[in-house]
Design an enzyme around this catalytic site. Structure first.
Site, short mmCIF file in Angstrom:
data_model
loop_
_atom_site.label_atom_id
_atom_site.label_comp_id
_atom_site.label_asym_id
_atom_site.label_seq_id
_atom_site.Cartn_x
_atom_site.Cartn_y
_atom_site.Cartn_z
CB CYS A 195 -1.35 -8.00 -8.43
SG CYS A 195 -1.46 -8.47 -10.17
NE ARG A 248 -3.96 -7.77 -3.07
CZ ARG A 248 -5.17 -8.15 -3.46
NH1 ARG A 248 -5.59 -7.89 -4.69
NH2 ARG A 248 -5.99 -8.78 -2.63
CB SER A 286 -0.90 0.01 1.25
OG SER A 286 -1.66 1.19 1.31
CB THR A 343 -5.42 1.85 6.24
OG1 THR A 343 -4.54 1.52 5.16
CG2 THR A 343 -5.02 1.04 7.47
CB CYS A 348 1.65 -15.38 -9.34
SG CYS A 348 0.09 -14.64 -8.85
CB CYS A 394 0.83 -9.81 -15.91
SG CYS A 394 1.65 -10.67 -14.54
CB CYS A 451 -4.56 -12.33 -14.64
SG CYS A 451 -4.46 -13.23 -13.07
#
Length: 627
Positions: free
Chosen positions: A599, A377, A128, A413, A596, A570, A602
């Protein structure tokens, strides 16, 4: 089968039990862990009195690597708890802490709250910005930053200076920041560090935390309500056969199950579909956040500086913006969020981020510094219009899995934590008012609508979808300014979102091809170098967790129209089209699942929606640092 005393260090290493629990446990019995096959297990998982006992059961059968044994025929062990929480982020941990606070205050120390986290350690999968608004944290743990508290969270940098900039290719234009982006009283933190600290506070009040346990299946009672979750099987080969290390997953039954998986959770998708939780809301929209953490030269560091930018490098038909936060000791968090409703399949969010760092606004700070971490992410951008029904029979959605991010504020948050706390209060009230039957958290829905989460998101509901209008980027900026300064959410209308993100993608022949400059290895980097900074690791000999039923059929659907959009959207180099003359298309579709970073892009962006992101083995994936 008789139990025997096992080396506590083996138990601690296998189950990630804290040293404090090990020291205070008078007896830890032998078990099979969820990662290492010792025997078979039936955890009692009791934490009352700082004790965790494990008993053995001989019922689980192990198969040879070449056996035709179907692992699904093996009986799964189970454990019964009061509340099971899936996901160890701010929402899940806040819910767990609040539940145990309520139970302990009532003298109900046997009230069991269990939290499952798919990462090997809490925080490993967290990425984040992050400038945190501490309102919910002040309520949950009032002494979190007190100098009198020896366990306070020390890694905070007060936000001191706010800057908002519009970028052209070479220029930086100051623009007024919306009032929602005023960061006075907020703190720049690493959410990765914060979640680890919050986990320690949860253990202190008696929450049972199990990192490395990937919940992969929702369990239901005979009446259709949620009964709990099951973790995935381990030791399955890429071909779906059980290996010598095969270990059946485990079931966790609970009177209430709270899903705190974060954006686009794999179990949340199933729950929303089964209970039609979006029947009264619009579809969710998403952005992809790509981030690096740098250690910069001391003379370029400005403690507490918060910078946001719009414009370059993104084209005018693409929503998004950049950030740069100075925190800690000479540390800089820098990143770019790209709305996944972008139309051009030739666009690469990763490539755009690398271009952005070469803009003078960012490059002058980064030059001479060192990139130490990378992460990516997706995040929910739908806001108020896209909030689904959050309660379902047997549980609830909390945090970003429900979509409480305030996009104009660039903060989620505090809303995630508050939603977890509200769900905890509604859950405890419901469970203590009845001893049997399915629980429906009507109180949680009521508390949400009466909370600051609801009023905060309703006020800014029209700002993000205004960028879908024919006026485009500049019209969206002007309308968002009117909403921020004049309307303040009081307009009688609510704008709708455009097409779902995957449907917004145009075909390759409709769009201009984008050529990205070669990385210089100093400011910009190739994608595999960045992935190496995530600490990502997956065992290769396991079923591919990025499920595509037929790779050749997928290529036949996607390649002619979009020319490899997967390897551009990606941010971790998972998808490739490799030249292959044996294929009719001349290319072969390849999935490098070991790259991977979880995130979920895809699953969201692929035009024909035939990629299904599922959980790999527990404990795998990225191992983020300072993200």
């Amino acid at each position: 089968m008789a139990s025997k005393v096992l080396n506590p260090l083996v138990i601690r290493r296998s189950f990630n039990i804290s040293a404090r629990v090990i020291r205070n446990s008078p007896r830890i019995l032998s078990c099979s862990t969820h990662r290492y096959v010792l025997e078979s297990y039936r955890p009692a998982l009791r934490i009352a009195g700082q004790r965790r006992a494990f008993t053995t059961s001989p019922r689980l059968r192990f198969a040879e690597a070449q056996s035709s044994f179907d692992p699904r025929q093996a009986e799964r062990e189970s454990d019964q708890v009061d509340v099971c929480i899936v996901g160890g982020g701010p929402a899940g941990l806040s819910a767990a802490i609040r539940l145990k606070q309520l139970a302990n205050e009532a003298g109900n120390e046997d009230f069991r709250v269990l939290l499952l986290e798919k990462a090997g350690e809490l925080g490993d999968h967290i990425v984040s910005g992050n400038v945190v608004e501490p309102s919910a944290l002040n309520e949950l743990l009032p002494d979190w930053n007190s100098k009198d508290n020896p366990n306070r969270f020390e890694h905070v940098t007060p936000a001191k200076v706010d800057k908002m900039r519009f970028l052209t290719k070479t220029r930086t234009i100051p623009i007024p920041k919306p009032p929602q982006m005023n960061n006075h009283g907020n703190y720049i933190i690493s959410l990765n560090q914060f979640v680890k600290w919050l986990g320690e506070r949860a253990e202190e009040v008696g929450v049972e935390i199990y990192p490395g346990f990937a919940a992969s299946e929702v369990l239901y009672t005979h009446d259709g309500s949620v009964k709990g979750v099951a973790t995935n099987d381990l030791g399955i080969s890429r071909e779906g056969k059980p290996k010598d290390s095969f270990e059946r997953g485990m079931e966790f039954h609970a009177r209430t199950t709270l899903l705190a998986e974060g954006c686009h959770g794999s179990l949340t998708k199933q729950i929303i579909k089964k209970f039609d939780l979006r029947r009264d809301s619009q579809h969710q929209t998403y952005g992809l956040g790509i981030k690096e953490v740098w250690e910069v030269l001391p003379e370029k560091f400005q403690e507490g500086l918060v910078v946001h930018s719009m414009g370059y490098p993104l084209p005018s038909d693409t929503y998004g913006g950049g950030w740069m936060y100075h925190f800690g000791e000479n540390m800089v968090s820098i990143g770019l969020v790209v709305g996944l409703d972008y139309p051009n399949p030739w666009l690469s969010p990763y490539g755009e981020f690398q271009k952005m760092k070469h803009h003078p606004l960012y490059k002058t700070v980064l030059e001479g510094g060192k990139c130490i971490s990378y992460g990516a992410r997706t995040l929910n951008e739908g806001g108020f219009q896209s909030i689904p029904k959050c309660a379902f029979p047997g549980g609830a959605l909390i945090g970003d899995t429900a979509g409480f991010l305030n996009v104009p504020k660039i903060k989620g948050t505090h809303t995630a934590m508050r939603s977890g706390m509200l769900a905890a209060e509604a859950t405890y009230d419901a469970l203590t008012s009845t001893d049997e039957g399915s629980v429906f958290l009507y109180g949680y829905e009521d508390k949400l609508r009466a909370s600051t989460i609801w009023s905060e998101l309703k006020q800014v509901r029209n700002m993000r979808p205004s960028f879908h209008t024919p006026l485009g980027l500049y019209g969206g900026i002007m309308y968002a300014g009117l909403e921020a300064y004049v309307f303040r959410g009081k307009t009688p209308w609510t704008l709708k979102h455009g097409h779902p993100d995957h449907a917004a993608t145009k075909t390759a022949d409709q769009c201009k091809k984008i050529e990205y400059p070669k990385p210089d290895g100093k400011i910009s980097f190739d994608i595999l170098t960045s992935v190496s900074r995530t600490g990502t690791n997956h065992e290769e000999d396991q079923p591919v967790h990025l499920q595509v039923k037929d790779w050749d059929k997928h290529a036949a659907l996607e390649w002619p129209k979009y020319k490899g959009v997967e390897n551009r959207f990606c941010p971790a180099g998972v998808y490739e089209y490799i030249e292959d003359e044996s294929k009719d298309l001349g290319v072969r579709f390849q999935i490098n699942a070991q790259n991977c970073v979880h995130c979920k892009t895809c699953d969201i962006k692929v035009p024909d929606q035939d990629i299904n992101w599922t959980t790999p083995q527990g404990g795998e994936g990225p191992k983020y640092v300072l993200t």
